[in-house]
Design an enzyme around this catalytic site. Structure first.
Site, PDB file in Angstrom:
ATOM      1  N   LEU A  56      19.886  38.983  53.217  1.00  0.00           N
ATOM      2  CA  LEU A  56      19.314  38.776  53.956  1.00  0.00           C
ATOM      3  C   LEU A  56      18.075  37.987  52.941  1.00  0.00           C
ATOM      4  CD1 LEU A  56      16.851  39.057  55.932  1.00  0.00           C
ATOM      5  CD2 LEU A  56      16.418  40.636  55.633  1.00  0.00           C
ATOM      6  N   SER A  57      17.565  37.432  52.689  1.00  0.00           N
ATOM      7  CA  SER A  57      16.715  35.828  51.757  1.00  0.00           C
ATOM      8  C   SER A  57      17.051  36.342  50.814  1.00  0.00           C
ATOM      9  CB  SER A  57      14.712  36.800  51.990  1.00  0.00           C
ATOM     10  OG  SER A  57      13.781  36.423  51.973  1.00  0.00           O
ATOM     11  N   ALA A  58      16.562  36.741  49.989  1.00  0.00           N
ATOM     12  CA  ALA A  58      17.101  37.009  48.250  1.00  0.00           C
ATOM     13  C   ALA A  58      18.101  37.386  48.441  1.00  0.00           C
ATOM     14  CB  ALA A  58      16.277  37.619  47.668  1.00  0.00           C
TER      15      ALA A  58
END
Length: 498
Positions: free
Chosen positions: A166-168
């Protein structure tokens, strides 16, 4: 708990950022992802639990390894690696994402790597640092060593190793898929970035807010240059993105699609598109054999975060929270895409053509009726709801039952030949059951905005749909909203009648 709102900095602040102290720089870069709730409800009761694992290698990236292994897991089972977002932990992602539910259901081990403030001030995986995201270096090598340890310790199948984040963690996932295509059979990038999009803090901001508009070949070359020379076999990639994401802009999903469809040589025109729950559109890019190679899941109105759908249903998972958004269970659909349910993740279709004329003939609050034109030579038809087979029928009509009131479902139909092989699916149709059940939500104005129930403008918050003023956009103002129709909310203080 991290910053009180998603990061946004004007250009002059970025210049100050670059001139500031290194810790402040690193903290700002970490703001790309998730200021997450660290206290979470756990998965359904099980004797298995999230367990720390030590001694998994030289660990040059200074990461921690945690694993969830269902009881009596046989040797040769798949392995899933799941990377958390900024300010989160392995336990947080384990508790919210829904992956333990499907590890129990489908039978696979799950590894949850964890970084810390010692690596990055906001505990982000350093997806934007080549020293941590390239093959054989830093955090990337530590994650690879965790895979090696899991294969050795749990007897996992080295040919069925998958990674998601998720995301990073999504940005790191894309880099891991590029750097280790010989390790991972598939991946899922949730609200993340293309592989090798950034090589510095400054470039990270560019990727987040306005990713470079490179050609598919240019993006594909970044993957090919990160992989071992001579690589010809590539992982299958799912891309998840909310259309209202202002932290990692939706353009990143387009660039990710261009990158991985170029690597696969499929072109950028989808083989088919389908409607899924939660306002989700799935676009499928199939390889030459008709097997899905890249899939893009675009969730209408969803802000930055991981798509979850709390509940006990077969297609539900996870726990809602900050940056865990109640829309659709992304982990379930990702597991199907990878073939963890045992169907091969999209095997080569049979020889019969796709049925035509699929039509929704009627709906009620709990049913949807379909009809289609028959295919010569078909012995039966497989009916798929939201990409999952729900029935086999010898008729050219079918009524699906037990549906949720006021919910949209996507349907396709495939013809099955005498050998039992299903051909390609028909064009999709959407059936929406009648009625709507109002729901109530009490939260801070900031949480309402993150969840997509409200929007911010000039420091103030307004209800989605009705546009009613809710006051200041912060974590200290609490309001109650009632959803009176899909995507429509009204202020319902001091209490909600639903």
């Amino acid at each position: 708990m991290g910053q009180p709102h998603p990061p946004h900095r004007a250009p002059q602040n970025r210049r100050r950022l670059l001139g500031g102290v290194r810790r402040w720089v690193t903290a700002a870069a970490g703001a790309l992802a998730l200021t997450a709730a660290l206290v979470a409800a756990g998965p359904p009761a099980s004797a298995a639990s999230l367990t720390p694992v030590t001694g998994f290698g030289s660990n040059p990236g200074n990461l921690s390894m945690y694993a969830y292994v269902p009881d009596a897991l046989p040797a040769g089972a798949p392995l899933v690696v799941a990377l958390h977002g900024c300010t989160q932990s392995a336990n947080d992602y384990y508790a919210h994402s829904g992956w333990p539910k499907f590890a129990d259901r489908y039978g696979f081990a799950a590894v949850f790597p964890q970084t810390s403030g010692a690596n990055n001030a906001n505990s982000c995986f350093n997806w934007f640092q080549p020293g941590d995201s390239a093959r054989g270096r830093g955090e990337a090598l530590s994650i690879k060593q965790m895979v090696d340890e899991a294969i050795s310790r749990y007897g996992s199948d080295p040919g069925r190793v998958f990674i998601t984040g998720l995301s990073a963690g999504g940005g790191m996932t894309a880099n891991m898929l590029a750097a280790y295509p010989d390790v991972f059979a598939g991946g899922a990038v949730d609200s993340g970035l293309p592989a090798s999009c950034a090589d510095s803090v400054t470039a990270a901001y560019t990727c987040m807010y306005s990713p470079p508009d490179r050609t598919p070949a240019q993006w594909g070359n970044l993957v090919r240059s990160a992989a071992p020379a001579g690589t010809t076999s590539w992982p299958r990639v799912a891309i998840w993105q909310g259309t209202a994401d202002t932290t990692v802009r939706p353009a990143n999903a387009t660039e990710l699609r261009d990158q991985w469809t170029d690597v696969w040589g499929t072109g950028q025109t989808p083989s088919r598109t389908e409607s899924l729950p939660g306002g989700t559109t799935r676009s499928v890019y199939a390889d030459a054999s008709g097997r899905p190679a890249v899939e893009v899941y675009s969730i209408s109105g969803m802000a930055h975060g991981l798509a979850v759908d709390p509940g006990s249903g077969a297609e539900q998972c996870g726990t809602a929270g900050t940056y865990y958004l109640d829309t659709i269970c992304s982990s379930y659909h990702t597991a199907l895409f990878w073939g963890l349910d045992g169907d091969g993740g999209g095997e080569e279709p049979g020889t019969l053509p796709a049925p035509t004329g699929l039509t929704v003939t009627a709906t009620t609050g709990s049913t949807a009726s379909l009809s289609w034109t028959g295919v010569a030579g078909a012995t039966s038809y497989a009916v798929l709801r939201d990409g999952t087979k729900v029935a086999t029928t010898t008729s050219t009509t079918y009524t699906d039952t037990g549906l949720t009131t006021g919910t949209a479902y996507g349907y396709t139909v495939a013809a099955v030949d005498s050998a039992g092989a299903a051909g390609p699916a028909s064009s999709a149709v959407t059936a929406t059951t009648t009625g709507f059940t109002p729901t109530c939500h009490t939260a801070s104005n900031y949480a309402h905005t993150v969840a997509g129930r409200a929007y911010a403008d000039g420091g103030y918050t307004y209800a989605q749909g009705s546009g009613q003023s809710m006051g200041l956009w912060n974590t200290f103002t609490t309001r109650t909203l009632q959803q009176t129709a899909p995507g429509h909310y009204v202020v319902a203080d001091p209490g909600c009648p639903a």
